[in-house]
Design a protein around this motif. Structure first.
Motif, PDB file in Angstrom:
ATOM      1  N   ASN A  40       7.266   7.287   1.400  1.00 37.71           N
ATOM      2  CA  ASN A  40       6.490   6.499   2.345  1.00 37.71           C
ATOM      3  C   ASN A  40       5.245   5.975   1.617  1.00 37.71           C
ATOM      4  OD1 ASN A  40       4.888   5.529   4.422  1.00 37.71           O
ATOM      5  ND2 ASN A  40       5.503   7.128   5.832  1.00 37.71           N
ATOM      6  N   ASN A  41       5.137   4.652   1.521  1.00 37.42           N
ATOM      7  CA  ASN A  41       4.022   4.027   0.816  1.00 37.42           C
ATOM      8  C   ASN A  41       3.623   2.785   1.612  1.00 37.42           C
ATOM      9  OD1 ASN A  41       2.553   2.254  -0.916  1.00 37.42           O
ATOM     10  ND2 ASN A  41       3.319   3.349  -2.695  1.00 37.42           N
ATOM     11  N   SER A  42       2.446   2.821   2.207  1.00 34.30           N
ATOM     12  CA  SER A  42       2.022   1.722   3.076  1.00 34.30           C
ATOM     13  C   SER A  42       1.844   0.412   2.311  1.00 34.30           C
ATOM     14  CB  SER A  42       0.741   2.080   3.830  1.00 34.30           C
ATOM     15  OG  SER A  42      -0.313   2.327   2.928  1.00 34.30           O
ATOM     16  N   GLU A  43       1.456   0.476   1.038  1.00 38.68           N
ATOM     17  CA  GLU A  43       1.320  -0.757   0.251  1.00 38.68           C
ATOM     18  C   GLU A  43       2.685  -1.423   0.055  1.00 38.68           C
ATOM     19  OE1 GLU A  43      -1.443  -0.934  -3.178  1.00 38.68           O
ATOM     20  OE2 GLU A  43      -1.647   1.228  -2.783  1.00 38.68           O
ATOM     21  N   VAL A  44       3.682  -0.623  -0.238  1.00 44.04           N
ATOM     22  CA  VAL A  44       5.037  -1.158  -0.406  1.00 44.04           C
ATOM     23  C   VAL A  44       5.543  -1.704   0.926  1.00 44.04           C
ATOM     24  CG1 VAL A  44       7.431  -0.597  -0.982  1.00 44.04           C
ATOM     25  CG2 VAL A  44       5.569   0.354  -2.351  1.00 44.04           C
ATOM     26  N   GLN A  45       5.314  -0.973   1.995  1.00 44.04           N
ATOM     27  CA  GLN A  45       5.744  -1.423   3.323  1.00 44.04           C
ATOM     28  C   GLN A  45       5.103  -2.762   3.676  1.00 44.04           C
ATOM     29  OE1 GLN A  45       4.795   1.754   6.016  1.00 44.04           O
ATOM     30  NE2 GLN A  45       6.189   3.175   5.004  1.00 44.04           N
ATOM     31  N   ASN A  46       3.799  -2.877   3.452  1.00 46.82           N
ATOM     32  CA  ASN A  46       3.104  -4.131   3.767  1.00 46.82           C
ATOM     33  C   ASN A  46       3.617  -5.275   2.909  1.00 46.82           C
ATOM     34  OD1 ASN A  46       1.511  -3.049   5.808  1.00 46.82           O
ATOM     35  ND2 ASN A  46      -0.079  -2.444   4.386  1.00 46.82           N
ATOM     36  N   PHE A  47       3.913  -5.004   1.641  1.00 44.91           N
ATOM     37  CA  PHE A  47       4.471  -6.034   0.773  1.00 44.91           C
ATOM     38  C   PHE A  47       5.824  -6.502   1.314  1.00 44.91           C
ATOM     39  CE2 PHE A  47       7.278  -7.406  -2.613  1.00 44.91           C
ATOM     40  CZ  PHE A  47       6.523  -8.407  -3.209  1.00 44.91           C
ATOM     41  N   ILE A  48       6.673  -5.565   1.706  1.00 36.56           N
ATOM     42  CA  ILE A  48       7.997  -5.905   2.234  1.00 36.56           C
ATOM     43  C   ILE A  48       7.873  -6.687   3.535  1.00 36.56           C
ATOM     44  CG2 ILE A  48      10.101  -4.912   3.229  1.00 36.56           C
ATOM     45  CD1 ILE A  48       9.816  -2.676   1.044  1.00 36.56           C
ATOM     46  N   ILE A  49       6.979  -6.271   4.409  1.00 46.15           N
ATOM     47  CA  ILE A  49       6.758  -6.993   5.668  1.00 46.15           C
ATOM     48  C   ILE A  49       6.334  -8.429   5.374  1.00 46.15           C
ATOM     49  CG2 ILE A  49       5.218  -7.149   7.677  1.00 46.15           C
ATOM     50  CD1 ILE A  49       5.339  -3.999   7.708  1.00 46.15           C
ATOM     51  N   ASP A  50       5.386  -8.617   4.462  1.00 44.59           N
ATOM     52  CA  ASP A  50       4.921  -9.958   4.101  1.00 44.59           C
ATOM     53  C   ASP A  50       6.011 -10.770   3.410  1.00 44.59           C
ATOM     54  OD1 ASP A  50       2.439  -9.423   5.202  1.00 44.59           O
ATOM     55  OD2 ASP A  50       1.502  -8.943   3.273  1.00 44.59           O
ATOM     56  N   TYR A  51       6.801 -10.111   2.568  1.00 42.53           N
ATOM     57  CA  TYR A  51       7.908 -10.779   1.863  1.00 42.53           C
ATOM     58  C   TYR A  51       8.865 -11.418   2.876  1.00 42.53           C
ATOM     59  CZ  TYR A  51      12.140 -11.322  -0.950  1.00 42.53           C
ATOM     60  OH  TYR A  51      13.242 -11.827  -1.580  1.00 42.53           O
ATOM     61  N   PHE A  52       9.266 -10.650   3.875  1.00 47.95           N
ATOM     62  CA  PHE A  52      10.203 -11.192   4.862  1.00 47.95           C
ATOM     63  C   PHE A  52       9.526 -12.145   5.837  1.00 47.95           C
ATOM     64  CE2 PHE A  52      12.828  -7.596   3.440  1.00 47.95           C
ATOM     65  CZ  PHE A  52      13.957  -8.322   3.094  1.00 47.95           C
ATOM     66  N   LYS A  53       8.259 -11.918   6.115  1.00 49.26           N
ATOM     67  CA  LYS A  53       7.514 -12.831   6.984  1.00 49.26           C
ATOM     68  C   LYS A  53       7.478 -14.232   6.371  1.00 49.26           C
ATOM     69  CE  LYS A  53       3.271 -12.852   9.683  1.00 49.26           C
ATOM     70  NZ  LYS A  53       1.989 -12.173   9.903  1.00 49.26           N
ATOM     71  N   SER A  54       7.347 -14.308   5.046  1.00 49.49           N
ATOM     72  CA  SER A  54       7.322 -15.612   4.375  1.00 49.49           C
ATOM     73  C   SER A  54       8.666 -16.326   4.473  1.00 49.49           C
ATOM     74  CB  SER A  54       6.925 -15.447   2.899  1.00 49.49           C
ATOM     75  OG  SER A  54       7.982 -14.867   2.154  1.00 49.49           O
ATOM     76  N   LYS A  55       9.703 -15.580   4.823  1.00 52.57           N
ATOM     77  CA  LYS A  55      11.040 -16.151   5.000  1.00 52.57           C
ATOM     78  C   LYS A  55      11.399 -16.265   6.481  1.00 52.57           C
ATOM     79  CE  LYS A  55      12.666 -14.336   0.592  1.00 52.57           C
ATOM     80  NZ  LYS A  55      12.883 -15.601  -0.065  1.00 52.57           N
ATOM     81  N   ASN A  56      10.372 -16.167   7.346  1.00 46.62           N
ATOM     82  CA  ASN A  56      10.537 -16.228   8.797  1.00 46.62           C
ATOM     83  C   ASN A  56      11.454 -15.126   9.321  1.00 46.62           C
ATOM     84  OD1 ASN A  56       8.821 -18.484   9.175  1.00 46.62           O
ATOM     85  ND2 ASN A  56      10.477 -19.814   8.486  1.00 46.62           N
TER      86      ASN A  56
END
Length: 71
Positions: A40-56
């Motif tokens: 569990n790593n919040s930085e990785v989670q936030n990166f993944i959330i932003d990664y997919f957000k940029s792809k709608n």
């Protein structure tokens, strides 16, 4: 639930490993796809959330933060 292309999976795994030295595991079962992390790593989670957000798209993590699906 959205099925992510193999190219996008490869890109995500590469970027997460390069930035965080963390591995994203892919679980591809009919008719769904899910992903998991080793820790569990919040930085990785936030990166993944932003990664997919940029792809709608939206990454939804489990309560323990170790697995997620994409919608």
């Amino acid at each position: 639930m959205t099925i992510i292309s193999l190219d996008d999976v490869i890109e995500l795994r590469k970027e997460v490993f390069e930035k965080f030295k963390a591995k994203v595991h892919v679980h591809d079962t009919c008719p769904a796809q899910s992903f998991s992390l080793d820790e569990n790593n919040s930085e990785v989670q936030n990166f993944i959330i932003d990664y997919f957000k940029s792809k709608n798209l939206k990454a939804e993590f489990s309560i323990n933060g170790l697995s997620f699906i994409v919608k």
